[in-house]
Scaffold this active site. Structure first.
Site, PDB file in Angstrom:
ATOM      1  CB  CYS A   1       7.295   7.416   6.544  1.00  0.00           C
ATOM      2  SG  CYS A   1       5.525   6.655   8.338  1.00  0.00           S
TER       3      CYS A   1
ATOM      4  CG  HIS B   1       6.650  10.751  11.273  1.00  0.00           C
ATOM      5  ND1 HIS B   1       5.343  10.969  11.046  1.00  0.00           N
ATOM      6  CD2 HIS B   1       7.091   9.533  10.289  1.00  0.00           C
ATOM      7  CE1 HIS B   1       4.682  10.536  10.367  1.00  0.00           C
ATOM      8  NE2 HIS B   1       5.536   9.270   9.860  1.00  0.00           N
TER       9      HIS B   1
HETATM   10  N1  LIG Z   1       1.806   9.116   4.707  1.00  0.00           N
HETATM   11  C1  LIG Z   1       2.368   8.110   5.068  1.00  0.00           C
HETATM   12  O1  LIG Z   1       3.287   9.612   5.375  1.00  0.00           O
HETATM   13  C2  LIG Z   1       3.562   7.410   4.048  1.00  0.00           C
HETATM   14  C3  LIG Z   1       5.009   6.890   4.588  1.00  0.00           C
HETATM   15  C4  LIG Z   1       5.137   6.073   4.033  1.00  0.00           C
HETATM   16  C5  LIG Z   1       4.727   5.042   3.091  1.00  0.00           C
HETATM   17  N2  LIG Z   1       3.321   5.619   2.444  1.00  0.00           N
HETATM   18  C6  LIG Z   1       2.348   4.101   2.360  1.00  0.00           C
HETATM   19  O2  LIG Z   1       1.662   5.053   1.374  1.00  0.00           O
HETATM   20  C7  LIG Z   1       0.987   4.193   0.411  1.00  0.00           C
HETATM   21  C8  LIG Z   1      -0.150   5.690   0.290  1.00  0.00           C
HETATM   22  O3  LIG Z   1       0.221   6.121   1.724  1.00  0.00           O
HETATM   23  P1  LIG Z   1      -0.876   7.486   1.889  1.00  0.00           P
HETATM   24  O4  LIG Z   1      -1.155   8.410   2.863  1.00  0.00           O
HETATM   25  O5  LIG Z   1      -1.508   8.399   0.437  1.00  0.00           O
HETATM   26  O6  LIG Z   1      -2.709   6.632   1.798  1.00  0.00           O
HETATM   27  P2  LIG Z   1      -4.231   8.097   0.773  1.00  0.00           P
HETATM   28  O7  LIG Z   1      -4.021   9.555   2.151  1.00  0.00           O
HETATM   29  O8  LIG Z   1      -5.290   7.105   2.011  1.00  0.00           O
HETATM   30  O9  LIG Z   1      -4.209   8.080  -0.199  1.00  0.00           O
HETATM   31  C9  LIG Z   1      -4.910   6.152  -0.872  1.00  0.00           C
HETATM   32  C10 LIG Z   1      -4.049   6.835  -2.061  1.00  0.00           C
HETATM   33  O10 LIG Z   1      -4.913   5.211  -3.250  1.00  0.00           O
HETATM   34  C11 LIG Z   1      -6.242   5.473  -3.532  1.00  0.00           C
HETATM   35  N3  LIG Z   1      -6.933   4.061  -3.562  1.00  0.00           N
HETATM   36  C12 LIG Z   1      -6.844   3.819  -1.943  1.00  0.00           C
HETATM   37  N4  LIG Z   1      -7.820   2.299  -2.285  1.00  0.00           N
HETATM   38  C13 LIG Z   1      -7.910   2.320  -3.924  1.00  0.00           C
HETATM   39  C14 LIG Z   1      -7.796   0.881  -4.301  1.00  0.00           C
HETATM   40  N5  LIG Z   1      -8.760   0.060  -3.725  1.00  0.00           N
HETATM   41  N6  LIG Z   1      -8.042   0.810  -5.589  1.00  0.00           N
HETATM   42  C15 LIG Z   1      -7.448   1.961  -6.416  1.00  0.00           C
HETATM   43  N7  LIG Z   1      -7.141   3.162  -5.656  1.00  0.00           N
HETATM   44  C16 LIG Z   1      -7.016   2.996  -4.285  1.00  0.00           C
HETATM   45  C17 LIG Z   1      -7.381   6.457  -3.177  1.00  0.00           C
HETATM   46  O11 LIG Z   1      -7.495   6.856  -3.779  1.00  0.00           O
HETATM   47  P3  LIG Z   1      -9.310   7.386  -3.564  1.00  0.00           P
HETATM   48  O12 LIG Z   1      -8.761   9.319  -2.601  1.00  0.00           O
HETATM   49  O13 LIG Z   1      -9.405   7.838  -4.906  1.00  0.00           O
HETATM   50  O14 LIG Z   1     -10.235   6.387  -2.673  1.00  0.00           O
HETATM   51  C18 LIG Z   1      -5.514   7.343  -3.005  1.00  0.00           C
HETATM   52  O15 LIG Z   1      -4.922   8.195  -4.029  1.00  0.00           O
HETATM   53  C19 LIG Z   1       0.716   3.602   1.516  1.00  0.00           C
HETATM   54  O16 LIG Z   1       0.432   2.225   1.244  1.00  0.00           O
HETATM   55  C20 LIG Z   1       1.189   4.044   2.688  1.00  0.00           C
HETATM   56  O17 LIG Z   1       1.184   2.314   3.422  1.00  0.00           O
HETATM   57  C21 LIG Z   1       2.719   6.824   3.174  1.00  0.00           C
END
Ligand SMILES: NC(=O)c1ccc[n+]([C@@H]2O[C@H](COP(=O)([O-])OP(=O)(O)OC[C@H]3O[C@@H](n4cnc5c(N)ncnc54)[C@H](OP(=O)(O)O)[C@@H]3O)[C@@H](O)[C@H]2O)c1
Length: 358
Positions: free
Chosen positions: A150, A242
């Site tokens: 990000c 950010h």
């Molecule tokens: N947050 C940011 O600003 C940002 C920016 C750029 C990239 N990212 C990347 O985008 C991705 C998602 O980030 P996020 O912030 O949205 O994370 P998050 O809020 O923790 O959400 C994770 C998602 O993945 C699901 N999940 C977790 N473990 C799983 C598994 N073993 N099998 C299947 N589904 C699973 C969760 O489902 P449940 O709700 O059912 O647990 C939820 O839907 C990550 O790779 C992160 O590095 C994030």
């Protein structure tokens, strides 16, 4: 154009819920399948997103039942395009399996970003890197396209127009929102009334990913950019957005007007093609002496679909060969879901995604 069936993996996360908003009634894509972990599978979207996120989707999507995240489930849905918002450990093997099954995967996860023939794409910065998909299609039935970390999604976008002015090195200090760590990322006790001057692995990602994005396409791989990047990262008690303090060093003296014009007039292929999620101008230069601020400026974008897609720059302070400034981006929109949707829109317009049947 016929709509293309799409699957969204990780729909209940902070990035997943932005995808839901962006893909609801999208002109190119039709959400055929939503998945999350086994803890959410079987619930409706409305039940699983029973907090502020639920308001982001229309009634049809809110009634949809969430599926388990398995290759069989995703393939059975008929999806041709996959948007992945899974944690990297779960995303790595599954995305490779879906590529082998002929799907076009657009991923937010870090697992494949540095693979040699996988584009790490910001459509305004390195649209030519999308050609790496053709190299993948020689070895696989489908392909993977990634969007960057990000911080990098905003930093590389702002550095791109500055490369033409002789940019040599960049020192960047980040003030990163809590949402950057996902829904369960940072404990309230650790961050309320506090600043944490460390985010595991973040500074390394900023160096490697910015180098790849600003690098030159050389056949089936990218030669990294020689621009040096010196990052320091902090987590701050902000919800979304950010902020980054940037000090850019050039190979000659630079003036305020030429920097301002290079940034404010920057536009690229997504603007020329008028892609649905592209803002009219990807960078806004703020003239107010105390801008950009997360609370005021994070949702800049112009039209509805581009909300959160504009990177704000302010407090331009040139001094000889250096120019200091602040930049702000929406980490879960331009830095995640919105960046990924824009990547897929560009790939679709370039004919890399077969059209739907219906
Ligand atoms: N947050 C940011 O600003 C940002 C920016 C750029 C990239 N990212 C990347 O985008 C991705 C998602 O980030 P996020 O912030 O949205 O994370 P998050 O809020 O923790 O959400 C994770 C998602 O993945 C699901 N999940 C977790 N473990 C799983 C598994 N073993 N099998 C299947 N589904 C699973 C969760 O489902 P449940 O709700 O059912 O647990 C939820 O839907 C990550 O790779 C992160 O590095 C994030």
């Amino acid at each position: 154009m016929k709509k293309i069936k799409a699957a969204l993996l990780g729909c209940t996360g902070l990035v997943g819920r932005q995808f839901i908003r962006l893909l609801d009634d999208h002109p190119f894509f039709d959400l055929a399948c939503l998945t999350a972990s086994s803890g959410s599978a079987g619930k409706t979207c409305a039940a699983a997103l029973a907090d502020a996120g639920a308001t982001m989707a229309g009634a049809a999507i809110r009634a949809r039942v969430i599926r388990e995240t398995t290759a069989a489930e995703i393939i059975r849905s008929g999806a041709r395009v996959v948007f992945s918002a899974l944690p990297a450990a779960a995303a790595g093997p599954l995305e490779a399996e879906l590529r082998a099954a002929g799907l076009r995967v657009f991923s937010n996860a870090g697992a494949h970003r540095l693979d040699e023939n996988v584009p790490l794409l910001i459509p305004e910065v390195n649209p030519d890197h999308l050609e790496l998909c053709r190299a993948q299609l020689r070895d696989h039935e489908g392909f993977i396209v990634t969007n960057p970390n990000c911080v990098v999604a905003g930093l590389a976008l702002v550095l791109k127009p500055l490369t033409a002015l002789g940019l040599r090195a960049v020192t960047v200090t980040t003030f990163q929102a809590v949402s950057g760590g996902g829904r369960r990322g940072v404990a309230a006790w650790d961050i309320l009334g506090n600043i944490v001057p460390f985010i595991a692995g973040e500074e390394e990602k900023i160096v490697r990913e910015t180098g790849k994005i600003l690098g030159e396409l050389a056949g089936d791989h990218v030669d990294g950019s020689p621009i040096e990047i010196f990052p320091s990262c902090c987590r701050v008690p902000v919800r979304e957005g950010h902020l980054q303090s940037v000090s850019a060093e050039f190979d000659r003296p630079v003036g305020r007007e030429e920097i301002r014009n290079a940034l404010a007039r920057f536009a690229a292929e997504p603007q020329q093609l008028e892609l649905p999620t592209a803002p009219a101008a990807p960078i806004i230069v703020h003239d107010g002496e105390d801008r950009p601020q997360p609370a005021l400026d994070v949702n800049a974008g112009g039209h509805r679909r581009a909300r959160g897609m504009v990177v704000g720059v302010g407090r331009l302070r040139p001094r000889g060969r250096r120019c200091d400034f602040f930049l702000l981006l929406h980490n879960t929109v331009r830095g995640a879901a919105g960046g990924s949707v824009l990547n897929a829109e560009l790939a679709a317009r370039r004919g890399l995604i077969p059209e739907g049947d219906e």
